[in-house]
Design a protein around this motif. Structure first.
Motif, PDB file in Angstrom:
ATOM      1  N   VAL A   1      10.135   3.611  -1.246  1.00 49.10           N
ATOM      2  CA  VAL A   1       9.017   4.124  -0.939  1.00 49.10           C
ATOM      3  C   VAL A   1       9.156   5.532  -2.731  1.00 49.10           C
ATOM      4  N   SER A   2      10.160   6.133  -2.161  1.00 51.04           N
ATOM      5  CA  SER A   2      10.409   6.638  -2.997  1.00 51.04           C
ATOM      6  C   SER A   2      11.252   6.756  -4.457  1.00 51.04           C
ATOM      7  N   GLU A   3      11.698   5.596  -4.119  1.00 45.89           N
ATOM      8  CA  GLU A   3      11.592   4.436  -5.652  1.00 45.89           C
ATOM      9  C   GLU A   3      10.514   3.815  -6.253  1.00 45.89           C
ATOM     10  N   LYS A   4       9.868   3.615  -6.095  1.00 41.20           N
ATOM     11  CA  LYS A   4       8.380   2.850  -6.406  1.00 41.20           C
ATOM     12  C   LYS A   4       7.502   3.200  -6.383  1.00 41.20           C
TER      13      LYS A   4
ATOM     14  N   ALA B   1      -0.113   2.284  -4.855  1.00 38.56           N
ATOM     15  CA  ALA B   1       1.057   2.429  -3.944  1.00 38.56           C
ATOM     16  C   ALA B   1       0.725   2.664  -2.434  1.00 38.56           C
ATOM     17  N   GLN B   2      -0.351   1.942  -2.015  1.00 38.72           N
ATOM     18  CA  GLN B   2      -0.780   1.093  -1.271  1.00 38.72           C
ATOM     19  C   GLN B   2       0.059   0.538  -0.802  1.00 38.72           C
ATOM     20  N   ASN B   3       0.267  -0.535  -1.565  1.00 37.39           N
ATOM     21  CA  ASN B   3       0.649  -1.525  -2.138  1.00 37.39           C
ATOM     22  C   ASN B   3       2.246  -1.740  -1.545  1.00 37.39           C
ATOM     23  N   ALA B   4       2.579  -0.801  -2.801  1.00 35.72           N
ATOM     24  CA  ALA B   4       4.004  -0.543  -2.461  1.00 35.72           C
ATOM     25  C   ALA B   4       4.406  -0.133  -1.285  1.00 35.72           C
ATOM     26  N   VAL B   5       4.045   0.591  -0.443  1.00 36.07           N
ATOM     27  CA  VAL B   5       4.158   0.789   0.857  1.00 36.07           C
ATOM     28  C   VAL B   5       4.578   0.157   2.033  1.00 36.07           C
ATOM     29  N   HIS B   6       3.662  -1.215   1.542  1.00 42.86           N
ATOM     30  CA  HIS B   6       3.508  -2.443   2.549  1.00 42.86           C
ATOM     31  C   HIS B   6       3.878  -3.071   2.259  1.00 42.86           C
ATOM     32  N   ALA B   7       5.256  -3.300   1.481  1.00 43.45           N
ATOM     33  CA  ALA B   7       5.722  -4.273   0.797  1.00 43.45           C
ATOM     34  C   ALA B   7       7.061  -3.663   1.255  1.00 43.45           C
ATOM     35  N   ALA B   8       7.609  -1.871   1.075  1.00 45.59           N
ATOM     36  CA  ALA B   8       8.790  -1.216   1.549  1.00 45.59           C
ATOM     37  C   ALA B   8       8.626  -1.891   3.115  1.00 45.59           C
ATOM     38  N   ALA B   9       7.809  -1.108   4.065  1.00 40.90           N
ATOM     39  CA  ALA B   9       7.462  -1.722   5.754  1.00 40.90           C
ATOM     40  C   ALA B   9       7.356  -3.368   5.702  1.00 40.90           C
TER      41      ALA B   9
END
Ligand code: PCA
Length: 321
Positions: free
Chosen positions: A48-51, A244-252
């Motif tokens: 998440v920090s990276e993306k 950002a929300q989508n990136a967090v869900h993808a990392a999750a």
């Protein structure tokens, strides 16, 4: 004088730039840094920090909030993200207990089906609590640890039992043991001082806490596979843009996949380490096994009653899979 002004100006410019670039989010974790749940949650934080513009910092081992405090802390916004053993939240809602219904789902495939069947209710329950569900990962199948050989029910009578949720407490009571709730982070101490003499947990937690130093017997009961979940505070979440929300869900989603495989890969290995470190590893037999099964059946009936229609629906959809 001139020099001082110059330094101050530089310091404030760089601070301003840092604030605009990254907002720091703490991720509160309850289990030790070397446990796979924590390692994968830390990898999730890094991704998440990276993306995104967020800088997510994982705090394992209950170092930010103890396990029992994490759910409330994230609800109140004291930490924007946290991880909690779902079934320890049983007093909030019986839906949280479904993964610890004894002998309902006893292997990884069953646990995955039960997760799929119960996920919509889990996500909704968190939403009602002002939280956003991110991912969930199992512990390996639950076994029984004891300082005494479990040769008959009499040998368990009066043992001080370490519980991590209501189900484990009630199993203990039903089998004549005396439960006390203790977080995993306090386990080594509890067994070393005799506050605990037995418990139901996975090979993972016994391994993390080197339980062979205090406990001689491990019985591979495979009673259920409880799960942890990672979630975010809803208000903090609303402050993120959609990307950002989508990136967090993808990392999750990546973390969830990696974590399920790791749990399955390590399950047998943990138990092998017990034998290598001198523990007697076996399975329950005779009246002790019957005792576990019959107390388990009572707890299942009790859960179905408390969970009502929602519970019946989950079990039906689990059994239909
Ligand atoms: N380990 C955690 C919960 C379930 C498990 O396997 C613990 O004992 O606290």
């Amino acid at each position: 004088m001139k020099k001082i002004i110059f330094y101050t100006a530089v310091a404030s410019i760089s601070l301003g730039a840092a604030t605009a670039q990254a907002e720091t989010w703490d991720l509160a974790l309850a289990y030790s840094a070397t446990n796979y749940h924590s390692e994968i949650a830390t990898a999730f934080a890094d991704e998440v920090s990276e993306k995104t513009d967020l800088d997510v910092v994982a705090h394992p081992g209950g170092s930010l909030f103890a396990g029992a405090e994490i759910y409330g802390a994230v609800r109140r916004g004291l930490a924007p993200m946290g991880e909690r053993l779902i079934s320890a939240l049983a007093n909030e809602n019986p839906i949280f207990e479904v993964d610890s219904v004894p002998f309902l789902a006893t292997g990884f495939d069953g646990a995955a089906k039960l997760y799929a069947a119960s996920k919509p209710a889990l996500v909704d329950t968190l939403k009602e609590d002002g939280l956003v569900f991110l991912y969930s990962c199992p512990w390996p199948p639950q076994g029984f640890y004891s300082v005494a050989e479990a040769s008959d029910l009499a040998s368990l009578k009066g043992l001080k039992f370490r519980a991590y949720n209501a189900t484990t407490s009630r199993m203990a009571e039903g089998l004549g043991m005396v439960p006390t709730t203790i977080e995993a982070a306090e386990l080594s101490q509890a067994f070393a001082t005799g506050v605990a003499q037995s418990m139901i947990s996975s090979g993972s937690t016994g391994f993390d806490r080197k339980l062979w130093e205090e406990v001689d017997y491990f019985y591979d009961v495979q009673a259920w596979l409880p799960r942890n979940m990672v979630f975010a505070n809803g208000k903090a979440w609303e402050g993120l843009d959609e990307e950002a929300q989508n990136a967090v869900h993808a990392a999750a989603a990546n973390a969830e996949k990696a974590c399920w495989s790791k749990a399955e890969e390590l399950a047998g290995w943990y138990v092998e380490q017990f034998a290598e470190n001198g523990m007697t590893v076996g399975t329950l037999e005779g009246e002790v096994l019957d005792g576990f099964l019959s107390v388990g059946a009572e707890l299942r009936a009790d859960w179905e009653e408390r969970a009502g229609d929602k519970g019946v629906e989950i079990i039906k959809s689990f059994e239909a899979e």
